[in-house]
Design a protein around this motif. Sequence first.
Motif, PDB file in Angstrom:
ATOM      1  N   VAL A  73       0.874  -1.178   0.000  1.00 45.77           N
ATOM      2  CA  VAL A  73       0.000   0.000   0.000  1.00 45.77           C
ATOM      3  C   VAL A  73       0.908   1.223   0.000  1.00 45.77           C
ATOM      4  CG1 VAL A  73      -1.740   1.301   1.282  1.00 45.77           C
ATOM      5  CG2 VAL A  73      -1.802  -1.203   1.311  1.00 45.77           C
ATOM      6  N   ARG A  75       0.939   5.588   0.090  1.00 46.64           N
ATOM      7  CA  ARG A  75       0.169   6.784   0.428  1.00 46.64           C
ATOM      8  C   ARG A  75       1.013   7.997   0.075  1.00 46.64           C
ATOM      9  NH1 ARG A  75      -3.911   5.630   4.436  1.00 46.64           N
ATOM     10  NH2 ARG A  75      -3.853   3.420   4.948  1.00 46.64           N
ATOM     11  N   GLY A  84      -4.103   7.190  -1.967  1.00 48.50           N
ATOM     12  CA  GLY A  84      -3.593   5.867  -1.639  1.00 48.50           C
ATOM     13  C   GLY A  84      -3.615   4.994  -2.875  1.00 48.50           C
ATOM     14  N   THR A  89      -8.686  -4.908  -4.198  1.00 40.32           N
ATOM     15  CA  THR A  89      -9.687  -4.471  -3.220  1.00 40.32           C
ATOM     16  C   THR A  89     -10.785  -5.509  -3.007  1.00 40.32           C
ATOM     17  OG1 THR A  89     -10.981  -3.359  -4.933  1.00 40.32           O
ATOM     18  CG2 THR A  89      -9.332  -2.023  -3.755  1.00 40.32           C
ATOM     19  N   CYS A  99     -13.512  -0.461   1.212  1.00 41.34           N
ATOM     20  CA  CYS A  99     -12.444   0.526   1.029  1.00 41.34           C
ATOM     21  C   CYS A  99     -12.618   1.722   1.958  1.00 41.34           C
ATOM     22  CB  CYS A  99     -12.382   0.972  -0.423  1.00 41.34           C
ATOM     23  SG  CYS A  99     -11.787  -0.335  -1.524  1.00 41.34           S
ATOM     24  N   PHE A 103      -9.670   2.530   4.487  1.00 39.61           N
ATOM     25  CA  PHE A 103      -8.898   3.736   4.187  1.00 39.61           C
ATOM     26  C   PHE A 103      -9.671   5.007   4.549  1.00 39.61           C
ATOM     27  CE2 PHE A 103      -7.521   0.464   1.136  1.00 39.61           C
ATOM     28  CZ  PHE A 103      -6.171   0.397   1.437  1.00 39.61           C
ATOM     29  N   LEU A 106      -8.177   8.670   3.533  1.00 35.91           N
ATOM     30  CA  LEU A 106      -7.845   9.025   2.155  1.00 35.91           C
ATOM     31  C   LEU A 106      -8.972   9.779   1.471  1.00 35.91           C
ATOM     32  CD1 LEU A 106      -6.222   5.726   0.805  1.00 35.91           C
ATOM     33  CD2 LEU A 106      -5.079   7.755   1.725  1.00 35.91           C
ATOM     34  N   LEU A 109      -8.489   6.540  -3.672  1.00 32.92           N
ATOM     35  CA  LEU A 109      -7.788   5.266  -3.664  1.00 32.92           C
ATOM     36  C   LEU A 109      -7.730   4.752  -5.099  1.00 32.92           C
ATOM     37  CD1 LEU A 109      -6.470   2.918  -2.061  1.00 32.92           C
ATOM     38  CD2 LEU A 109      -8.751   1.858  -2.032  1.00 32.92           C
ATOM     39  N   LEU A 126     -14.847   8.932  -0.284  1.00 30.58           N
ATOM     40  CA  LEU A 126     -13.640   8.347  -0.855  1.00 30.58           C
ATOM     41  C   LEU A 126     -13.871   8.042  -2.332  1.00 30.58           C
ATOM     42  CD1 LEU A 126     -10.792   7.025  -0.593  1.00 30.58           C
ATOM     43  CD2 LEU A 126     -12.003   4.910   0.067  1.00 30.58           C
ATOM     44  N   LEU A 128     -12.881   6.112  -5.634  1.00 29.15           N
ATOM     45  CA  LEU A 128     -12.216   4.874  -6.013  1.00 29.15           C
ATOM     46  C   LEU A 128     -11.984   4.873  -7.517  1.00 29.15           C
ATOM     47  CD1 LEU A 128     -14.387   2.340  -3.985  1.00 29.15           C
ATOM     48  CD2 LEU A 128     -12.182   3.309  -3.335  1.00 29.15           C
TER      49      LEU A 128
END
Length: 167
Positions: A73, A75, A84, A89, A99, A103, A106, A109, A126, A128
């Motif tokens: 991982v 970041r 990230g 996933t 996720c 996370f 974040l 991602l 988040l 994705l």
Amino acid sequence: MRLLLMSDTHLPRRAKELPARLLAELPRADAVIHAGDWVDAATLDLLESRSTRLIGVYGNNDGPDLRARLPEVARAELDGLRLGVVHETGAAQGRERRCADRFPDLDVLVFGHSHIPWDTTTDTGLRLLNPGSPTDRRRQPYCTYMTAAVTGGRLTDVQLHRLPPRS
């Protein structure tokens, strides 16, 4: 800040080299993100040598040489954006919740593994992103990669780019 996102290059198993159009994007990118399954260290060496900043992780097809050089991982903070990168996933069903739980710190991602482009936002905010693969489309109609911009801590101008079929 301009980002170039890719994953699952699988060189030289799926293709002999990265597509010229993708390589042409490298000088324009302030950061290159690779979400794993490089397969060969030569691709990592190439991207390291041609990128201002490379953020990458290893994938399930990457051997000990790549795992020694890359984290599982990654970041990074990019102009205030908390980014990230991870290879896998899990299944599409439940991905947003998993996720978001894994996370919570974040904003974005980036992931790979499926070779299926993905762009969603969880209920926690988040984002994705899966750029697909520039070399191995699997059951997708096109090989793909993504570009995006970061301004003042916000991700903008996310674009999925389709690559022409290899001859």
